[in-house]
Motif scaffolding. Structure first.
Motif, PDB file in Angstrom:
ATOM      1  N   LEU A 154     -13.962 -16.025 -33.916  1.00  0.00           N
ATOM      2  CA  LEU A 154     -12.752 -15.205 -33.853  1.00  0.00           C
ATOM      3  C   LEU A 154     -12.920 -14.075 -32.844  1.00  0.00           C
ATOM      4  CD1 LEU A 154      -9.933 -14.464 -34.950  1.00  0.00           C
ATOM      5  CD2 LEU A 154     -11.100 -13.113 -36.697  1.00  0.00           C
ATOM      6  N   MET A 155     -14.096 -13.464 -32.816  1.00  0.00           N
ATOM      7  CA  MET A 155     -14.358 -12.388 -31.855  1.00  0.00           C
ATOM      8  C   MET A 155     -14.308 -12.909 -30.419  1.00  0.00           C
ATOM      9  SD  MET A 155     -14.726  -9.495 -33.299  1.00  0.00           S
ATOM     10  CE  MET A 155     -15.533  -8.533 -32.056  1.00  0.00           C
ATOM     11  N   ARG A 156     -14.899 -14.082 -30.176  1.00  0.00           N
ATOM     12  CA  ARG A 156     -14.878 -14.655 -28.821  1.00  0.00           C
ATOM     13  C   ARG A 156     -13.459 -14.928 -28.357  1.00  0.00           C
ATOM     14  NH1 ARG A 156     -18.253 -18.747 -30.560  1.00  0.00           N
ATOM     15  NH2 ARG A 156     -20.199 -17.748 -31.064  1.00  0.00           N
ATOM     16  N   SER A 157     -12.630 -15.439 -29.269  1.00  0.00           N
ATOM     17  CA  SER A 157     -11.261 -15.763 -28.875  1.00  0.00           C
ATOM     18  C   SER A 157     -10.403 -14.511 -28.723  1.00  0.00           C
ATOM     19  CB  SER A 157     -10.624 -16.702 -29.894  1.00  0.00           C
ATOM     20  OG  SER A 157     -10.463 -16.056 -31.145  1.00  0.00           O
ATOM     21  N   SER A 158     -10.780 -13.418 -29.342  1.00  0.00           N
ATOM     22  CA  SER A 158      -9.974 -12.196 -29.293  1.00  0.00           C
ATOM     23  C   SER A 158     -10.382 -11.261 -28.178  1.00  0.00           C
ATOM     24  CB  SER A 158     -10.076 -11.457 -30.626  1.00  0.00           C
ATOM     25  OG  SER A 158      -9.586 -12.249 -31.663  1.00  0.00           O
ATOM     26  N   MET A 159     -11.469 -11.522 -27.492  1.00  0.00           N
ATOM     27  CA  MET A 159     -11.946 -10.595 -26.468  1.00  0.00           C
ATOM     28  C   MET A 159     -11.458 -10.931 -25.072  1.00  0.00           C
ATOM     29  SD  MET A 159     -15.676  -9.346 -27.299  1.00  0.00           S
ATOM     30  CE  MET A 159     -16.155  -8.732 -28.878  1.00  0.00           C
ATOM     31  N   ASP A 160     -10.482 -11.788 -24.940  1.00  0.00           N
ATOM     32  CA  ASP A 160     -10.006 -12.143 -23.611  1.00  0.00           C
ATOM     33  C   ASP A 160      -9.119 -11.065 -23.000  1.00  0.00           C
ATOM     34  OD1 ASP A 160      -7.885 -12.465 -25.298  1.00  0.00           O
ATOM     35  OD2 ASP A 160      -7.290 -14.424 -24.554  1.00  0.00           O
ATOM     36  N   ALA A 161      -8.655 -10.109 -23.777  1.00  0.00           N
ATOM     37  CA  ALA A 161      -7.763  -9.078 -23.253  1.00  0.00           C
ATOM     38  C   ALA A 161      -8.504  -7.814 -22.828  1.00  0.00           C
ATOM     39  CB  ALA A 161      -6.718  -8.712 -24.302  1.00  0.00           C
ATOM     40  N   LEU A 162      -9.822  -7.815 -22.914  1.00  0.00           N
ATOM     41  CA  LEU A 162     -10.566  -6.628 -22.520  1.00  0.00           C
ATOM     42  C   LEU A 162     -10.485  -6.434 -21.016  1.00  0.00           C
ATOM     43  CD1 LEU A 162     -13.780  -6.975 -24.681  1.00  0.00           C
ATOM     44  CD2 LEU A 162     -11.837  -5.486 -25.083  1.00  0.00           C
ATOM     45  N   LYS A 163     -10.323  -5.179 -20.625  1.00  0.00           N
ATOM     46  CA  LYS A 163     -10.232  -4.865 -19.205  1.00  0.00           C
ATOM     47  C   LYS A 163     -11.582  -4.352 -18.721  1.00  0.00           C
ATOM     48  CE  LYS A 163      -5.421  -3.529 -19.576  1.00  0.00           C
ATOM     49  NZ  LYS A 163      -4.472  -2.419 -19.511  1.00  0.00           N
ATOM     50  N   LYS A 164     -11.944  -4.744 -17.524  1.00  0.00           N
ATOM     51  CA  LYS A 164     -13.186  -4.279 -16.949  1.00  0.00           C
ATOM     52  C   LYS A 164     -12.989  -2.852 -16.462  1.00  0.00           C
ATOM     53  CE  LYS A 164     -16.685  -5.454 -13.593  1.00  0.00           C
ATOM     54  NZ  LYS A 164     -17.103  -6.374 -12.539  1.00  0.00           N
ATOM     55  N   GLN A 165     -13.894  -1.964 -16.868  1.00  0.00           N
ATOM     56  CA  GLN A 165     -13.775  -0.578 -16.443  1.00  0.00           C
ATOM     57  C   GLN A 165     -14.244  -0.445 -15.010  1.00  0.00           C
ATOM     58  OE1 GLN A 165     -15.990   1.738 -19.226  1.00  0.00           O
ATOM     59  NE2 GLN A 165     -14.330   1.770 -20.712  1.00  0.00           N
ATOM     60  N   ARG A 166     -13.471   0.268 -14.244  1.00  0.00           N
ATOM     61  CA  ARG A 166     -13.821   0.479 -12.843  1.00  0.00           C
ATOM     62  C   ARG A 166     -14.381   1.882 -12.680  1.00  0.00           C
ATOM     63  NH1 ARG A 166     -11.493  -3.528  -9.252  1.00  0.00           N
ATOM     64  NH2 ARG A 166     -10.183  -4.856 -10.523  1.00  0.00           N
ATOM     65  N   LYS A 167     -15.525   1.948 -12.040  1.00  0.00           N
ATOM     66  CA  LYS A 167     -16.152   3.249 -11.812  1.00  0.00           C
ATOM     67  C   LYS A 167     -15.605   3.822 -10.502  1.00  0.00           C
ATOM     68  CE  LYS A 167     -20.382   1.953 -14.117  1.00  0.00           C
ATOM     69  NZ  LYS A 167     -21.837   1.792 -13.990  1.00  0.00           N
ATOM     70  N   PRO A 168     -15.347   5.111 -10.506  1.00  0.00           N
ATOM     71  CA  PRO A 168     -14.875   5.720  -9.246  1.00  0.00           C
ATOM     72  C   PRO A 168     -15.991   5.723  -8.215  1.00  0.00           C
ATOM     73  CG  PRO A 168     -15.231   7.392 -10.914  1.00  0.00           C
ATOM     74  CD  PRO A 168     -15.424   6.075 -11.571  1.00  0.00           C
ATOM     75  N   LYS A 169     -15.628   5.438  -6.975  1.00  0.00           N
ATOM     76  CA  LYS A 169     -16.618   5.396  -5.916  1.00  0.00           C
ATOM     77  C   LYS A 169     -16.968   6.830  -5.492  1.00  0.00           C
ATOM     78  CE  LYS A 169     -15.298   0.960  -4.074  1.00  0.00           C
ATOM     79  NZ  LYS A 169     -14.886   0.199  -2.899  1.00  0.00           N
ATOM     80  N   THR A 170     -18.235   7.078  -5.348  1.00  0.00           N
ATOM     81  CA  THR A 170     -18.686   8.399  -4.900  1.00  0.00           C
ATOM     82  C   THR A 170     -19.356   8.250  -3.545  1.00  0.00           C
ATOM     83  OG1 THR A 170     -20.791   8.117  -6.042  1.00  0.00           O
ATOM     84  CG2 THR A 170     -19.029   9.214  -7.264  1.00  0.00           C
ATOM     85  N   LYS A 171     -19.298   9.284  -2.777  1.00  0.00           N
ATOM     86  CA  LYS A 171     -19.935   9.263  -1.459  1.00  0.00           C
ATOM     87  C   LYS A 171     -21.431   9.449  -1.647  1.00  0.00           C
ATOM     88  CE  LYS A 171     -15.965  11.119   0.962  1.00  0.00           C
ATOM     89  NZ  LYS A 171     -15.472  12.214   1.769  1.00  0.00           N
ATOM     90  N   SER A 172     -22.185   8.621  -0.971  1.00  0.00           N
ATOM     91  CA  SER A 172     -23.629   8.735  -1.073  1.00  0.00           C
ATOM     92  C   SER A 172     -24.146   9.806  -0.138  1.00  0.00           C
ATOM     93  CB  SER A 172     -24.294   7.404  -0.777  1.00  0.00           C
ATOM     94  OG  SER A 172     -24.051   7.055   0.572  1.00  0.00           O
ATOM     95  N   LYS A 173     -25.255  10.403  -0.499  1.00  0.00           N
ATOM     96  CA  LYS A 173     -25.842  11.469   0.319  1.00  0.00           C
ATOM     97  C   LYS A 173     -26.460  10.906   1.590  1.00  0.00           C
ATOM     98  CE  LYS A 173     -26.708  14.551  -3.520  1.00  0.00           C
ATOM     99  NZ  LYS A 173     -27.703  15.306  -4.283  1.00  0.00           N
ATOM    100  N   ALA A 174     -26.845   9.649   1.592  1.00  0.00           N
ATOM    101  CA  ALA A 174     -27.476   9.041   2.757  1.00  0.00           C
ATOM    102  C   ALA A 174     -26.489   8.863   3.901  1.00  0.00           C
ATOM    103  CB  ALA A 174     -28.080   7.698   2.386  1.00  0.00           C
ATOM    104  N   ALA A 175     -25.214   8.777   3.612  1.00  0.00           N
ATOM    105  CA  ALA A 175     -24.210   8.546   4.649  1.00  0.00           C
ATOM    106  C   ALA A 175     -23.944   9.805   5.457  1.00  0.00           C
ATOM    107  CB  ALA A 175     -22.917   8.055   4.014  1.00  0.00           C
ATOM    108  N   HIS A 176     -24.300  10.982   4.929  1.00  0.00           N
ATOM    109  CA  HIS A 176     -24.019  12.225   5.659  1.00  0.00           C
ATOM    110  C   HIS A 176     -24.995  12.483   6.707  1.00  0.00           C
ATOM    111  CE1 HIS A 176     -20.680  13.205   3.210  1.00  0.00           C
ATOM    112  NE2 HIS A 176     -21.373  13.354   2.108  1.00  0.00           N
TER     113      HIS A 176
END
Length: 108
Positions: A86-108
């Protein structure tokens, strides 16, 4: 709280999962249950009989709706398999969390 048989519990649990799809949470609790419906007697009074078998009390809540069932020791494996499917069939609506992109210090 409504105490249900296993089949009715799974039917109601499915309804709870679908009602919580858009917005909401289904909370499940599992605790040991010894079959007692009365509190422990005070000191000096006759004690309650000890339980013969181990059982689990399983509760599910979503908003104000509450359901529960009791699972005996011999039925745990069968109940768990049905719950897992039942849990497997009910978890199809979960949304993948998106992490905000941060600027890396190496690029500066």
């Amino acid at each position: 709280m409504v105490l249900l048989e296993h089949e009715k519990f799974f039917a109601e649990l499915t309804k709870l999962f679908y009602s919580a799809r858009e917005k909401g949470t289904v909370r499940m609790t599992v605790k040991r249950y010894d079959g007692r419906t009365k509190p422990e007697p005070r000191v000096g009074k006759e004690p309650l009989p000890t339980p013969v078998e181990n059982m689990c009390l399983i509760r599910a809540t979503c908003r104000s709706k509450k359901i529960s069932t009791i699972v005996h020791g011999q039925e745990v494996k069968k109940f768990h398999q049905k719950y897992a499917s039942l849990m497997r069939s009910s978890m199809d609506a979960l949304k993948k969390q998106r992490k905000p992109k941060t600027k890396s210090k190496a690029a500066h």
